[in-house]
Motif scaffolding. Structure first.
Motif, mmCIF file in Angstrom:
data_model
loop_
_atom_site.group_PDB
_atom_site.id
_atom_site.type_symbol
_atom_site.label_atom_id
_atom_site.label_comp_id
_atom_site.label_asym_id
_atom_site.label_seq_id
_atom_site.Cartn_x
_atom_site.Cartn_y
_atom_site.Cartn_z
ATOM 1 N N ALA A 97 -45.064 -43.265 10.043
ATOM 2 C CA ALA A 97 -46.002 -44.390 10.000
ATOM 3 C C ALA A 97 -45.252 -45.721 9.985
ATOM 4 C CB ALA A 97 -46.898 -44.270 8.767
ATOM 5 N N LEU A 98 -44.184 -45.798 9.209
ATOM 6 C CA LEU A 98 -43.396 -47.033 9.158
ATOM 7 C C LEU A 98 -42.772 -47.343 10.516
ATOM 8 C CD1 LEU A 98 -41.644 -46.611 5.681
ATOM 9 C CD2 LEU A 98 -43.683 -47.972 6.229
ATOM 10 N N MET A 104 -45.123 -51.227 16.974
ATOM 11 C CA MET A 104 -46.275 -52.050 17.382
ATOM 12 C C MET A 104 -46.019 -53.524 17.087
ATOM 13 S SD MET A 104 -48.533 -50.507 19.051
ATOM 14 C CE MET A 104 -49.691 -51.854 19.081
ATOM 15 N N ARG A 105 -45.409 -53.820 15.953
ATOM 16 C CA ARG A 105 -45.146 -55.223 15.603
ATOM 17 C C ARG A 105 -44.055 -55.838 16.466
ATOM 18 N NH1 ARG A 105 -48.227 -57.195 12.287
ATOM 19 N NH2 ARG A 105 -49.547 -55.800 11.138
ATOM 20 N N ASP A 110 -48.242 -60.527 16.103
ATOM 21 C CA ASP A 110 -49.384 -61.025 15.327
ATOM 22 C C ASP A 110 -50.493 -59.979 15.205
ATOM 23 O OD1 ASP A 110 -50.275 -61.069 17.968
ATOM 24 O OD2 ASP A 110 -51.321 -62.978 17.765
ATOM 25 N N LEU A 111 -50.140 -58.702 15.302
ATOM 26 C CA LEU A 111 -51.123 -57.619 15.240
ATOM 27 C C LEU A 111 -51.959 -57.735 13.972
ATOM 28 C CD1 LEU A 111 -52.071 -54.951 16.619
ATOM 29 C CD2 LEU A 111 -50.511 -53.769 15.063
ATOM 30 N N PHE A 135 -49.577 -59.629 23.107
ATOM 31 C CA PHE A 135 -48.367 -58.916 23.500
ATOM 32 C C PHE A 135 -47.299 -59.946 23.866
ATOM 33 C CE2 PHE A 135 -46.473 -55.918 26.955
ATOM 34 C CZ PHE A 135 -45.420 -55.582 26.118
ATOM 35 N N ASP A 136 -46.604 -60.436 22.837
ATOM 36 C CA ASP A 136 -45.554 -61.442 23.017
ATOM 37 C C ASP A 136 -44.165 -60.845 22.863
ATOM 38 O OD1 ASP A 136 -47.204 -63.695 23.372
ATOM 39 O OD2 ASP A 136 -47.519 -63.857 21.210
ATOM 40 N N GLY A 137 -44.093 -59.577 22.513
ATOM 41 C CA GLY A 137 -42.806 -58.944 22.252
ATOM 42 C C GLY A 137 -42.420 -57.962 23.341
ATOM 43 N N ARG A 138 -41.824 -56.872 22.906
ATOM 44 C CA ARG A 138 -41.331 -55.854 23.822
ATOM 45 C C ARG A 138 -41.870 -54.496 23.396
ATOM 46 N NH1 ARG A 138 -38.177 -55.643 27.354
ATOM 47 N NH2 ARG A 138 -36.099 -56.373 27.567
ATOM 48 N N PHE A 139 -42.352 -53.729 24.384
ATOM 49 C CA PHE A 139 -42.783 -52.352 24.154
ATOM 50 C C PHE A 139 -41.955 -51.476 25.087
ATOM 51 C CE2 PHE A 139 -45.472 -48.598 24.510
ATOM 52 C CZ PHE A 139 -45.856 -48.408 23.198
ATOM 53 N N GLY A 140 -40.995 -50.765 24.550
ATOM 54 C CA GLY A 140 -40.066 -50.009 25.386
ATOM 55 C C GLY A 140 -39.271 -50.966 26.245
#
Length: 187
Positions: A97-98, A104-105, A110-111, A135-140
Motif C-alpha cells: 500500500a505504501l 501514484m503521488r 496533488d492527488l 498528472f504533473d509527474g511521472r508514471f513509469g
C-alpha cells in the motif's frame, strides 16, 4: 536578576526545554490533517462502538490515500493485512500500500481522495472513493503534462480488532490509464 519559571518544581535548564516542547506541541498537532468524512454513511447502528471503530479504520485508510501519510496507513491496517486483489508487481501487506501511494503521488502529486459513500455491515465496510488531481509527474516512463485525473475505486474491507485485515478493491484502471495517456481513448 532572577527569572521566575512557569515550572517552579523543575530545574531551570529542564524548565526551558519543557517550555519549548509545550510551545511546539500545538504546531505538531495542527500539522495532522483531519480524517476524511464520508459524504454518505449507511450503517444499521452508526453509533454502535464496533461500527464506530470500523468507520474509523476506513476513514484512516481513505485519509492515507488522500494525504500519502504512512502513519495513517499503519494505524488503519492490521499487521497481517492482506490485499485479496493484489495487482501484478505490487508486494503484499502494508509495504504494498505504501509503495502504491508513492507511485501514484509521483505521477499525481496533488492527488486527493474523497469518500463518496461508506456502507457498514457486520465486520465489512464498503467504501466508494473518488480520486482527483493533475498528472504533473511521472508514471513509469510517461511524463505528465498537467492533464486532469478523475477516477473511482470501490473497496471492501474486513475489519477485526479495529483494523483492516483484508481488502478487495476495484478501480477504474482503464479510465485512469486513458487519462494518463497510456491507453488510447475509446472510439
Amino acid at each position: 536578576m532572577t527569572v521566575s519559571s512557569p515550572f517552579p518544581f523543575v530545574r531551570p535548564a529542564c524548565a526551558a526545554a519543557l517550555a519549548a516542547l509545550l510551545a511546539a506541541a500545538p504546531a505538531a498537532f495542527a500539522a495532522a490533517p483531519p480524517l476524511l468524512q464520508p459524504a454518505r454513511l449507511i450503517a444499521a447502528a452508526p453509533d454502535d462502538a464496533n461500527n464506530a471503530a470500523r468507520v474509523l479504520a476506513a476513514r484512516r485508510y481513505a485519509s492515507f490515500w488522500n494525504s500519502g501519510d504512512p502513519d495513517l496507513a499503519r494505524a488503519a491496517l492490521a499487521p497481517d493485512f492482506v490485499d485479496r486483489t493484489l495487482p501484478p508487481g505490487r508486494i503484499q501487506g502494508l509495504a504494498g500500500a505504501l509503495q502504491a501511494s508513492r507511485t501514484m503521488r509521483a505521477a499525481v502529486p496533488d492527488l486527493r481522495c474523497e469518500i463518496q459513500q461508506m456502507i457498514v455491515a457486520g465486520d465489512r465496510v464498503v467504501v466508494h472513493l473518488r480520486f482527483r488531481g493533475r498528472f504533473d509527474g511521472r508514471f513509469g516512463t510517461v511524463e505528465g503534462s498537467g492533464q486532469a485525473v478523475d477516477f473511482i475505486a470501490t473497496d471492501i474491507y474486513r475489519i477485526a480488532e479495529d483494523r483492516i485485515n483484508e481488502n478487495w478493491h476495484l478501480e477504474d484502471n482503464l479510465g485512469l490509464m486513458r487519462q494518463l495517456g497510456l491507453v488510447a481513448p475509446a472510439g
